[in-house]
Scaffold this active site. Structure first.
Site, PDB file in Angstrom:
ATOM      1  N   GLU A 286       5.689  -4.739  -8.258  1.00 59.17           N
ATOM      2  CA  GLU A 286       6.726  -3.777  -7.848  1.00 59.17           C
ATOM      3  C   GLU A 286       6.207  -3.140  -6.579  1.00 59.17           C
ATOM      4  O   GLU A 286       5.130  -2.545  -6.587  1.00 59.17           O
ATOM      5  CB  GLU A 286       6.890  -2.694  -8.924  1.00 59.17           C
ATOM      6  CG  GLU A 286       7.418  -3.196 -10.245  1.00 59.17           C
ATOM      7  CD  GLU A 286       8.933  -3.233 -10.281  1.00 59.17           C
ATOM      8  OE1 GLU A 286       9.565  -2.893  -9.274  1.00 59.17           O
ATOM      9  OE2 GLU A 286       9.461  -3.613 -11.331  1.00 59.17           O
ATOM     10  N   CYS A 320       8.973   5.556  -4.538  1.00 57.69           N
ATOM     11  CA  CYS A 320       9.459   4.288  -3.974  1.00 57.69           C
ATOM     12  C   CYS A 320      10.966   4.386  -3.762  1.00 57.69           C
ATOM     13  O   CYS A 320      11.522   3.702  -2.918  1.00 57.69           O
ATOM     14  CB  CYS A 320       9.108   3.128  -4.888  1.00 57.69           C
ATOM     15  SG  CYS A 320       9.736   3.306  -6.550  1.00 57.69           S
TER      16      CYS A 320
HETATM   17  P1  NDP Z   1      -1.506   0.770  -2.788  1.00 61.13           P
HETATM   18  O1  NDP Z   1      -0.908  -0.586  -2.629  1.00 61.13           O
HETATM   19  O2  NDP Z   1      -2.324   1.306  -1.695  1.00 61.13           O
HETATM   20  O3  NDP Z   1      -2.436   0.806  -4.101  1.00 61.13           O
HETATM   21  C1  NDP Z   1      -1.951   0.430  -5.369  1.00 61.13           C
HETATM   22  C2  NDP Z   1      -3.086  -0.007  -6.241  1.00 61.13           C
HETATM   23  O4  NDP Z   1      -3.634  -1.229  -5.735  1.00 61.13           O
HETATM   24  C3  NDP Z   1      -4.251   0.996  -6.284  1.00 61.13           C
HETATM   25  O5  NDP Z   1      -4.723   1.062  -7.603  1.00 61.13           O
HETATM   26  C4  NDP Z   1      -5.263   0.354  -5.365  1.00 61.13           C
HETATM   27  O6  NDP Z   1      -6.584   0.735  -5.620  1.00 61.13           O
HETATM   28  C5  NDP Z   1      -5.053  -1.112  -5.685  1.00 61.13           C
HETATM   29  N1  NDP Z   1      -5.602  -2.079  -4.735  1.00 61.13           N
HETATM   30  C6  NDP Z   1      -5.839  -1.921  -3.409  1.00 61.13           C
HETATM   31  N2  NDP Z   1      -6.320  -3.076  -2.882  1.00 61.13           N
HETATM   32  C7  NDP Z   1      -6.397  -3.967  -3.904  1.00 61.13           C
HETATM   33  C8  NDP Z   1      -6.810  -5.327  -4.011  1.00 61.13           C
HETATM   34  N3  NDP Z   1      -7.256  -6.031  -2.970  1.00 61.13           N
HETATM   35  N4  NDP Z   1      -6.734  -5.925  -5.212  1.00 61.13           N
HETATM   36  C9  NDP Z   1      -6.282  -5.253  -6.301  1.00 61.13           C
HETATM   37  N5  NDP Z   1      -5.885  -3.975  -6.255  1.00 61.13           N
HETATM   38  C10 NDP Z   1      -5.932  -3.340  -5.085  1.00 61.13           C
HETATM   39  O7  NDP Z   1      -0.281   1.741  -3.156  1.00 61.13           O
HETATM   40  P2  NDP Z   1      -0.307   3.298  -3.444  1.00 61.13           P
HETATM   41  O8  NDP Z   1      -1.189   3.593  -4.600  1.00 61.13           O
HETATM   42  O9  NDP Z   1      -0.534   4.028  -2.181  1.00 61.13           O
HETATM   43  O10 NDP Z   1       1.182   3.561  -3.950  1.00 61.13           O
HETATM   44  C11 NDP Z   1       2.249   3.779  -3.114  1.00 61.13           C
HETATM   45  C12 NDP Z   1       3.082   2.516  -2.954  1.00 61.13           C
HETATM   46  O11 NDP Z   1       3.573   2.114  -4.224  1.00 61.13           O
HETATM   47  C13 NDP Z   1       4.308   2.717  -2.081  1.00 61.13           C
HETATM   48  O12 NDP Z   1       4.465   1.609  -1.232  1.00 61.13           O
HETATM   49  C14 NDP Z   1       5.450   2.777  -3.095  1.00 61.13           C
HETATM   50  O13 NDP Z   1       6.705   2.422  -2.580  1.00 61.13           O
HETATM   51  C15 NDP Z   1       4.968   1.815  -4.134  1.00 61.13           C
HETATM   52  N6  NDP Z   1       5.621   2.040  -5.429  1.00 61.13           N
HETATM   53  C16 NDP Z   1       6.571   1.154  -5.864  1.00 61.13           C
HETATM   54  C17 NDP Z   1       7.259   1.363  -7.041  1.00 61.13           C
HETATM   55  C18 NDP Z   1       8.275   0.377  -7.528  1.00 61.13           C
HETATM   56  O14 NDP Z   1       8.683   0.486  -8.684  1.00 61.13           O
HETATM   57  N7  NDP Z   1       8.701  -0.572  -6.725  1.00 61.13           N
HETATM   58  C19 NDP Z   1       7.005   2.571  -7.848  1.00 61.13           C
HETATM   59  C20 NDP Z   1       5.963   3.421  -7.318  1.00 61.13           C
HETATM   60  C21 NDP Z   1       5.307   3.160  -6.150  1.00 61.13           C
HETATM   61  P3  NDP Z   1      -7.300   1.874  -4.750  1.00 61.13           P
HETATM   62  O15 NDP Z   1      -6.564   3.127  -5.013  1.00 61.13           O
HETATM   63  O16 NDP Z   1      -8.685   1.873  -5.262  1.00 61.13           O
HETATM   64  O17 NDP Z   1      -7.201   1.421  -3.315  1.00 61.13           O
END
Ligand code: NDP
Length: 487
Positions: A286, A320
């Site tokens: 998502e 989002c």
């Molecule tokens: P990120 O993509 O920055 O991070 C999401 C998760 O991915 C974190 O736990 C992060 O860890 C992890 N991560 C980062 N790099 C990797 C990797 N290489 N492999 C595996 N995991 C990894 O998103 P945000 O947390 O900043 O969230 C905001 C985003 O989420 C926005 O784009 C928003 O639109 C979207 N979103 C979408 C929703 C939907 O239903 N479509 C709902 C809610 C949010 P770490 O924190 O350690 O970097």
């Protein structure tokens, strides 16, 4: 059999008893801040030297939680342990698995204010925003528990003479769960509980901005007696351990919610078959949005402006589904801009623990700087600031709710996800043009329309390409809805 699913009600904080309960929870939870938490793999608590600090974005000097960071070896061990535990967990009957989830829902409901208070401290949610996050987490537990019981029952198949066929759902194996920080409880709980109740084992890597909320849920699941190794808690940087967990040959699926960049990377990596891997991995990703609210000339302008402001600035625009573009049909444009600017200027920004504030801080310093850069770019590319535009007062990462008018439909701030309190207002020549603009991004998540004209509503239902579509209401705060079985 459990009762019929119904959504957890939101808390009415105008009632003195609820207000007091939230104040008491904030005081109680503040005393829990700053604790040191381990990784938990197969029930074993592991402390590492390398630490991850989570801070209160409203008071960046305040440590919310300290976490032992996993390294690659420990991340690998977590997947191996989850794979071993799967061999026993998959044989636990669905009804028993659902019982754990229902118990967790009941306990979370009992401690609702405490979970909400932690959301306030760790990610800067105001009271109603935190309450909605906790309510959605409870909904997920109740919903997936019931769905499991439905899937465990007999499934309809086409009958073939002289054959006895049946359809059964079986679990997959190890799931890597990677949630974001913005619905730090609800999304984490939803993705984790769905995997566990369906008979899979989980390695959870919480977001580095909100590990304490993840920890609170992990503790709750231990308390309800979930066997060790079914749910493994592995904090650490996504960049450092994420790839290893996704690529691991024993990982069977990845449940991810987050940015487009990370989601597409995970999808690509998971598609590559690794030595020793059997079967293909599955990915649920998502990702981000660039959501529009379309304001037609045949509408109630006051209500439309109110809904736009609520959609754009609830939880500082970090949803989002947040409205980051208002596409307005020409003849009402000036009036609409005036109304939205006036309502935005009236919003109060400050400490989220103070009930009187409508908006809190954005999640961290990097995010604040990125948002301020987008505002600058918006102006450079011809936008006109009509409300906000800069950092708001306070030591935390506060940004003023900002409205930028006269934005070109192809400008950077009309195309890229900002994930902060910035609304771009775009003028459309007519309804057709407004629909064309609404569909001009690479995203397709949420959108809505304000019009009294039924024909336009019907057209938009077919032509406005989004997953969640709303008519004459704000475009955030969706709730889980049970899709009725028609079979
Ligand atoms: P990120 O993509 O920055 O991070 C999401 C998760 O991915 C974190 O736990 C992060 O860890 C992890 N991560 C980062 N790099 C990797 C990797 N290489 N492999 C595996 N995991 C990894 O998103 P945000 O947390 O900043 O969230 C905001 C985003 O989420 C926005 O784009 C928003 O639109 C979207 N979103 C979408 C929703 C939907 O239903 N479509 C709902 C809610 C949010 P770490 O924190 O350690 O970097």
């Amino acid at each position: 059999m459990p009762t019929k699913f119904k959504n957890e009600p939101f808390t009415d904080f105008s009632k003195p008893a609820n207000k007091k309960a939230m104040q008491q929870a904030l005081a109680k939870v503040r005393k829990e801040l700053g604790k040191d938490h381990p990784l938990v793999i197969g029930g074993e608590e592991i402390m590492t030297q390398d630490k991850l600090y989570s801070y209160n974005p409203a008071k960046p000097g305040e440590v919310v939680g300290v976490f032992s960071k996993a390294n690659q070896e420990l991340a690998g061990k977590a997947i191996e342990t989850a794979a071993t535990t799967f061999e026993t967990w998959k044989n636990v009957p669905a009804k028993k698995r659902a019982e754990y989830i229902f118990k967790a829902a009941a306990l979370m409901r009992k401690r609702k204010f405490e979970f909400s208070a932690m959301l306030t401290y760790e990610v800067g949610k105001t009271w109603p925003e935190a309450d909605a996050d906790t309510a959605e987490a409870i909904d997920f537990l109740e919903f997936y528990g019931r769905e499991m019981l439905r899937y465990a029952g007999p499934q309809p198949v086409t009958e073939i003479k002289e054959e006895k066929n049946e359809l059964r759902y079986i679990p997959l194996g190890v799931g890597v769960v990677v949630p974001p920080w913005n619905f730090a409880l609800a999304i984490l709980v939803g993705m984790t509980s769905a995997a566990i109740v369906t008979g899979n084992t989980v390695v959870l890597k919480p977001s580095s901005d909100s590990p304490t909320i993840g920890w609170k849920f992990f503790e709750l699941m231990r308390e309800v007696g979930l066997p060790a190794g079914v749910f493994n808690f592995v904090a650490g940087s996504g960049a450092a351990v994420g790839d290893l967990m996704v690529a691991h040959p024993k990982t069977r699926f990845i449940s991810f919610t987050g940015s487009k960049e990370v989601g597409t990377h995970i999808n690509e990596l998971a598609a590559k078959v690794q030595p020793g891997q059997i079967w293909l991995k599955r990915v649920v990703a998502e990702m981000g949005g660039k959501d529009s609210i379309l304001i037609d000339n045949e509408t109630d302008l006051d209500a439309a402006a109110q809904a736009t402001v609520a959609s754009a600035f609830g939880f500082q625009g970090q949803k989002c589904s947040a409205a980051s573009r208002a596409i307005v049909v020409g003849s009402i444009y000036d009036k609409f801009v005036e109304k939205v600017a006036e309502k935005t200027k009236a919003l109060k920004v400050g400490l989220p623990e103070d009930q009187s504030n409508y908006m809190g801080p954005v999640v961290n310093k990097g995010s604040m700087e990125k948002i301020l850069n987008y505002i600058e770019t918006g102006v450079k590319e011809g936008g006109r600031i009509v409300a906000g535009g800069k950092r708001a007062q306070g030591d935390g990462y506060f940004v003023e709710p900002t409205v930028i008018a006269d934005v070109d439909p192809k400008a950077t701030i009309a195309q890229e996800e900002i994930f902060g309190p910035v609304l771009a207002v775009i003028k459309a020549r007519n309804f057709d043009h407004a629909l064309e603009i609404a569909n001009n991004t690479e995203f397709g998540l949420t959108g809505g329309i304000w019009t009294k004209n039924k024909k336009k509503q019907e057209r938009a239902k077919n032509e406005f390409h989004v997953g969640n579509f709303y008519i004459n209401r704000k475009i955030t705060r969706n709730v889980i809805q049970q899709i009725l079985q028609l079979l």
